[in-house]
Design an enzyme around this catalytic site. Structure first.
Site, short mmCIF file in Angstrom:
data_model
loop_
_atom_site.label_atom_id
_atom_site.label_comp_id
_atom_site.label_asym_id
_atom_site.label_seq_id
_atom_site.Cartn_x
_atom_site.Cartn_y
_atom_site.Cartn_z
N LYS A 102 23.91 49.10 3.90
CA LYS A 102 23.80 49.00 5.37
C LYS A 102 24.53 47.70 5.74
O LYS A 102 23.99 46.62 5.63
CB LYS A 102 22.33 48.93 5.76
N GLU A 142 18.64 36.32 0.35
CA GLU A 142 19.44 35.11 0.54
C GLU A 142 19.47 34.85 2.04
O GLU A 142 19.94 35.70 2.80
CB GLU A 142 20.87 35.29 0.03
N CYS A 174 26.50 30.04 4.90
CA CYS A 174 25.12 29.60 4.68
C CYS A 174 25.09 28.35 3.81
O CYS A 174 24.10 27.64 3.78
CB CYS A 174 24.26 30.71 4.11
N GLU A 223 18.70 26.06 11.42
CA GLU A 223 20.06 26.48 11.10
C GLU A 223 20.79 26.92 12.37
O GLU A 223 20.25 27.66 13.18
CB GLU A 223 20.05 27.64 10.11
P1 ADP Z 1 22.51 37.64 11.58
O1 ADP Z 1 21.82 36.71 12.54
O2 ADP Z 1 23.40 36.97 10.61
O3 ADP Z 1 23.10 38.83 12.22
P2 ADP Z 1 20.38 39.32 10.62
O4 ADP Z 1 19.31 38.95 9.67
O5 ADP Z 1 19.99 39.71 11.99
O6 ADP Z 1 21.37 38.11 10.59
O7 ADP Z 1 21.29 40.49 10.03
C1 ADP Z 1 21.63 40.61 8.69
C2 ADP Z 1 21.60 42.08 8.32
O8 ADP Z 1 20.25 42.56 8.41
C3 ADP Z 1 22.43 42.98 9.24
O9 ADP Z 1 23.04 44.01 8.48
C4 ADP Z 1 21.36 43.54 10.17
O10 ADP Z 1 21.72 44.77 10.75
C5 ADP Z 1 20.20 43.72 9.21
N1 ADP Z 1 18.88 43.80 9.87
C6 ADP Z 1 18.51 43.24 11.04
N2 ADP Z 1 17.23 43.54 11.32
C7 ADP Z 1 16.76 44.30 10.30
C8 ADP Z 1 15.51 44.91 9.98
N3 ADP Z 1 14.45 44.80 10.79
N4 ADP Z 1 15.41 45.62 8.84
C9 ADP Z 1 16.45 45.71 7.99
N5 ADP Z 1 17.66 45.17 8.23
C10 ADP Z 1 17.82 44.47 9.37
#
Ligand code: ADP
Length: 476
Positions: free
Chosen positions: A171, A246, A280, A378
């Site tokens: 994903k 991570e 990061c 951050e």
């Molecule tokens: P960023 O702020 O760098 O976008 P996120 O943690 O929001 O960081 O996103 C990192 C990844 O996690 C993306 O692929 C995002 O779609 C996915 N993601 C966000 N929310 C969820 C969730 N509730 N469950 C699983 N994956 C998620």
């Protein structure tokens, strides 16, 4: 360009589409990604489940051939893939091409690892008994990746997952579907059996969450924000699902009086601002002792203001745009907060260029203390703050006074301080006279404290996450 899901070897029709926008030129739409419903993710998981036993039974040669073919194609096309990466993510062309090459090298490394997998044979404490310790695949692994390294991070999760015999559902991040799709195309023509690798585009809250919560997924490897990582940890913990996280960093770069000024400024400039600070491992807290402080701040400020900010695809650009509007607003918000808490801000203004994009001048915030929000939370932009300290002892205390622990650097001419810092910096990675960001691909990557959870990524340590261990006893 339409980025379709790859499920069981088929490129599925897209349901709805999310635009992939170039942050250097918001008029430039690279393509549209599927905004998939949860059912698509469930089909991908089922496809991986069906394919998993066959791939788990594959020979080292079959795995080697697949991984080697993927690595070869990525390396042969690194210029084109690097350009795609720079266009959709905004890092400069040399940075984009470098990242694409790294992805290829990672597949080559894990191709080699397929031939080196071994167990252990031990004597038993009981007479006449033999003991074998072997590793087998975990099964179906769900990989969730962020936008800031849109080809290298998927590569460093997919390559070990496949090398150790797992089936994969990826994903990728919503902001960077192009690189993920290009990688999926390469993997799909590598000779890998259908269904062993699947990709589903869509939002974290829909398809990401479905992947995390599925009872048919054995392990999740996630790179992203602390908030999302914490929610994923809670869901996986409830199911006792194997997990690797991570997350963020608030990485210190300590500069001591005895440092070589040019080395310290080079390392800090690179660590804080390159890749638009969107790493990061970026150096966001520059912790500087009294005797060098003013010279260091003057030299770094001067170098920083000369950095050329512009379109990621222009040859002269040294710092590309921020990835999107939301991130730009976050960077500006934190600069305001830092100023209101007493920091002196140099740079940090939004910039106009010939194309409309998210351009921000790098910023240095001086006269800060470690308890200010800019030093505790951050930000993920081209900004760093400077904290003045009396000596090494205070520098180490301040460096470690953070909930994070990914990377920590020190610039010093002293073997004594360098040795002490490597042992006592509370971080998964320690750098001496080098930027906090920028790591090799054949050794472990990861952090301590709030930055990471679970086994290390990369290098041969990756097997700890992507395999499970069996101990067998035999009466001779
Ligand atoms: P960023 O702020 O760098 O976008 P996120 O943690 O929001 O960081 O996103 C990192 C990844 O996690 C993306 O692929 C995002 O779609 C996915 N993601 C966000 N929310 C969820 C969730 N509730 N469950 C699983 N994956 C998620």
């Amino acid at each position: 360009m339409e980025y379709k899901n790859l499920i069981a070897g088929d490129w599925s029709e897209t349901v709805a589409a999310a635009a992939n926008i170039n942050p250097s030129d918001t008029q430039d739409v690279l393509g549209y990604a599927a905004n998939s419903p949860a059912e698509d993710m469930e089909r991908a998981i089922a496809a991986a489940r069906d394919a998993a036993p066959g791939w788990a039974a594959s020979t080292p040669q079959q795995r080697f051939d697949v991984l080697d073919a993927i690595g070869t194609e990525i390396l042969a096309r690194k210029a084109e893939l690097g350009k795609l990466l720079s266009r959709e993510e905004g890092k400069t062309l040399p940075e984009g091409i470098g990242e694409a090459a790294r992805a290829g090298q990672i597949f080559k490394f894990f191709a080699g690892e397929t031939l080196r997998q071994a167990g252990e044979i031990l004597g038993s404490v009981r007479p006449g008994v033999g003991v074998e310790v072997t590793r087998s695949p975990v099964g179906v692994v769900g990989l969730i990746t962020p936008w800031n390294f849109p080809i290298a991070i998927p590569a460093w999760k997919i390559a070990p997952a496949l090398a150790y015999g797992n089936a994969v559902v990826l994903k990728p991040a919503e902001l960077t579907p192009g690189c993920a799709h290009a990688l999926a195309e390469i993997i799909n023509r590598s000779g890998l059996p259908e269904g062993v690798f699947n990709i589903v585009f869509g939002t974290g809250s829909t398809v990401g969450q479905t992947l995390v919560q599925s009872r048919h997924v054995d392990a999740i490897s996630f790179t992203g924000s602390v908030e999302t990582g914490s929610a994923i940890a809670a869901a996986c913990g409830a199911q006792r699902k194997k997990l690797q996280l991570e997350m963020g960093g608030k990485n210190p770069m300590v500069v001591l009086d005895d440092a070589d000024l040019e080395t310290a400024v080079d390392a800090s400039l690179n660590g804080a601002f390159f890749s638009t600070g969107q790493r990061c491992t970026a150096s966001s807290r520059l912790i500087v002792t009294e005797g060098i402080h003013d010279r260091f701040v003057a030299a770094l400020g001067e170098r920083m203001t000369r950095l050329r900010v512009g379109n990621a695809l222009d040859d002269s650009t040294q710092i590309g745009p921020v990835v999107d509007e939301r991130q730009l607003e976050k960077d500006l918000y934190y600069l305001d907060v830092a100023a209101s808490e007493g920091g002196q801000v140099l740079g940090g203004q939004t910039l106009q260029r010939s194309t409309k994009g998210f351009y921000l001048a790098p910023a240095l915030v001086t006269e800060t203390s470690n308890d200010m929000r800019i030093n505790q939370e951050e930000v993920f932009g081209p900004l760093a703050s400077v904290i003045r300290v009396a000596d090494y002892d205070e520098a180490l205390v301040v460096a470690n006074d953070t909930p994070f622990g990914l990377s920590a650097g020190i610039c010093t001419g002293s073997l004594k301080y360098a040795t002490h810092f490597k042992a006592h910096a509370e971080a998964g990675m320690a750098m001496v006279n080098l930027p906090t960001a920028g790591v090799d691909y054949h050794v472990p990557f990861g952090g301590t404290k709030g930055s990471s959870f679970g086994a290390r990524e990369q290098g041969s340590h990756a097997k700890e996450f992507y395999t499970k261990v069996k101990t067998a006893y035999t009466l001779a």
